[in-house]
Structures are given as structure tokens and as C-alpha cells.
Design a protein around this motif. Structure first.
Motif, PDB file in Angstrom:
ATOM      1  N   LYS A 191      -7.049  66.592 122.658  1.00  0.00           N
ATOM      2  CA  LYS A 191      -5.655  67.018 122.519  1.00  0.00           C
ATOM      3  C   LYS A 191      -5.557  68.251 121.632  1.00  0.00           C
ATOM      4  O   LYS A 191      -4.839  69.209 121.957  1.00  0.00           O
ATOM      5  N   ARG A 218      -4.730  59.336 127.621  1.00  0.00           N
ATOM      6  CA  ARG A 218      -3.350  59.543 127.137  1.00  0.00           C
ATOM      7  C   ARG A 218      -3.326  60.434 125.897  1.00  0.00           C
ATOM      8  O   ARG A 218      -2.450  61.300 125.773  1.00  0.00           O
ATOM      9  N   ILE A 221      -4.009  64.298 126.852  1.00  0.00           N
ATOM     10  CA  ILE A 221      -2.990  65.069 127.583  1.00  0.00           C
ATOM     11  C   ILE A 221      -1.637  65.090 126.887  1.00  0.00           C
ATOM     12  O   ILE A 221      -0.671  65.636 127.423  1.00  0.00           O
ATOM     13  N   GLU A 222      -1.568  64.535 125.699  1.00  0.00           N
ATOM     14  CA  GLU A 222      -0.272  64.333 125.044  1.00  0.00           C
ATOM     15  C   GLU A 222       0.528  65.619 124.873  1.00  0.00           C
ATOM     16  O   GLU A 222       1.762  65.616 124.968  1.00  0.00           O
ATOM     17  N   LYS A 226       4.730  68.263 131.412  1.00  0.00           N
ATOM     18  CA  LYS A 226       4.984  67.031 132.152  1.00  0.00           C
ATOM     19  C   LYS A 226       4.236  66.982 133.474  1.00  0.00           C
ATOM     20  O   LYS A 226       3.664  65.948 133.844  1.00  0.00           O
ATOM     21  N   LYS A 229       0.617  66.169 132.935  1.00  0.00           N
ATOM     22  CA  LYS A 229       0.478  64.763 132.529  1.00  0.00           C
ATOM     23  C   LYS A 229       0.555  63.846 133.746  1.00  0.00           C
ATOM     24  O   LYS A 229      -0.230  62.905 133.884  1.00  0.00           O
ATOM     25  N   GLU A 230       1.519  64.119 134.612  1.00  0.00           N
ATOM     26  CA  GLU A 230       1.690  63.260 135.788  1.00  0.00           C
ATOM     27  C   GLU A 230       0.463  63.301 136.685  1.00  0.00           C
ATOM     28  O   GLU A 230       0.027  62.276 137.219  1.00  0.00           O
TER      29      GLU A 230
END
Length: 245
Positions: A191, A218, A221-222, A226, A229-230
């Protein structure tokens, strides 16, 4: 020097707050030794006594840090980390032996691990990057805290865009680690690296998402947009997963 440590311990004892101690004990899954002193008070005590060390050389300060680590108490470890970092500009390559011994001997929870590694050891590695090879060695040890240390040492350099190939290599070594503390550690490292190298970290995650623990994924990719992330979180079709086995 022992008198300084005795006075620090006396002040820590006087600053004990039972609610802080109880909440601290609940906060960690593993057994930890706590006085139960609020973080701001620990930092203030460390700063105040460090003023008495200004005439001491680096080696004497590190010996005092050793004494604090030996207590096994978390608050004392925080002061040890605080003092060691104040001398980081004086580090020489031989000081790695001391830092590595602390990692292997004294780390027993994520808070002490991260406090030591994020700042003191991270700064050492920035000065002496030839020791990145030692972090890769740490990543293969049986000790969970040493493996976590291999990753969280690089948090600040990662944010600054440094050492990307080494970060990816360490993440690759730790990729399938079953320990959640290690997963969170290398996910945090990824991250941090994504702040300067978003595309490279995204590609690393996408190439390994079928086997990468979801906890690490998780974390990694925080900070991403969006839509990325998806894509990273989307489950692979069962047919493709079987075909890849």
C-alpha cells in the motif's frame, strides 16, 4: 546509566492508568507486558530523559536502549525506539548487528515491531541499502515478527518511491504466508509503495490475486481508485481458478 533506567521505570509506574492497561491487554491477541501508560505520557518521559543523554556517545545510548528492551515492557520498548532513532544519523554499517539482534531477540508484538522498524531500521536501510539482502533473509525465518519486520521496515522508503524491486521481491517471498500479522505487514508495505508506484503494485496484485490472501490484498489496494479496487477484489471464475492449478 542504570540510575536513569530506574528513574524512568519509577515515572512509568507513577503514570499507570488502569483503564489504559486493561484496554491495551485486550488490544493484542498475544500476551504482552504493559505498565498501562498513555502513549503521549510515554513519549514525554522519553523526551525528558533523553535530555540527560546529550553528553553520551551513540554506543552508550544504544546500551541504555538495550536495557529498556530487556525489561520486556512495551512502554520501555517505545522509549528505546525513540532514543535509537534520535541517533540514526550516526549509524555505521556495523550497527546493523545490534538492530538485527533486537529484532530477533525482543520483538513479541506488532506495536514494538512497527515502532522499531518503521523509523530506526527503515532509516538505517535508507543509509545502507546493501542490507536489503538481510531483509529478504528475514522474510524466510520461522519467527512471525521477524518476517513482519522484513516488510514494515520499508514502509517509509516505499512511500518515497524507493526500493520498488526489493519491495516486490519481499512481497513475493511472503505472498503465501499464513500468519495474518505478516499478511497485514506486507500488504501495508505494498500500500505504501502504491503511493508512488500505483500501476506496478496493481499489476503485482492482479497477477497474484487468485492465491494472495484477502487480508494482504485489501491492505495493498486500500489507497487505489475505486475502479482498480473493484478489479482487484473481483473473484476469479471458478473455471479459470481450476485451470490455473
Amino acid at each position: 546509566m542504570n540510575k536513569i533506567l530506574d528513574r524512568i521505570r519509577e515515572e512509568l509506574q507513577q503514570a499507570v492508568d488502569e483503564k489504559t492497561r486493561e484496554s491495551g491487554l485486550r488490544f493484542f491477541k498475544e500476551a504482552v507486558r504493559l505498565y498501562g501508560v498513555k502513549a503521549a505520557a510515554v513519549e514525554a518521559i522519553g523526551k525528558r530523559y533523553f535530555g540527560e543523554l546529550k553528553g553520551m556517545g551513540k554506543e552508550e545510548v544504544l546500551q541504555l536502549c538495550e536495557g529498556l528492551w530487556q525489561s520486556g515492557c512495551m512502554e520501555e520498548s517505545f522509549i528505546a525506539c525513540q532514543w535509537a532513532y534520535t541517533r540514526h544519523k550516526e549509524f555505521v554499517p556495523d550497527d546493523f548487528a545490534t538492530l538485527e539482534r533486537w529484532v530477533h531477540t525482543y520483538l513479541s508484538n506488532w506495536a514494538s515491531c512497527d515502532t522499531l522498524c518503521n523509523h530506526t531500521i527503515g532509516a538505517f536501510i535508507q543509509s545502507y541499502p546493501e542490507h536489503l539482502a538481510d531483509l529478504k533473509r528475514w522474510a524466510r525465518t520461522p519467527n512471525r515478527w521477524v518476517r513482519r519486520a522484513s516488510a514494515v521496515t520499508l514502509i517509509i522508503p516505499a512511500r518515497q518511491g524507493q526500493f520498488l524491486p526489493d519491495i516486490l521481491e519481499i512481497a513475493g517471498i511472503l505472498l503465501m504466508d499464513e500468519d495474518d500479522m505478516v499478511q497485514k505487514g506486507y500488504g501495508w508495505m505494498l500500500k505504501a509503495a502504491s503511493q508512488a508506484h500505483q500501476q506496478e503494485i496493481f499489476e503485482f496484485v492482479m497477477a497474484r490475486k487468485a492465491v494472495m490472501p484477502r487480508t494482504a490484498l485489501r491492505y495493498a489496494i486500500e489507497k487505489m481508485p475505486k475502479e482498480l479496487k473493484e478489479k482487484a477484489m473481483a473473484r476469479e471464475p471458478e473455471r479459470r481458478k481450476r485451470a490455473g492449478k
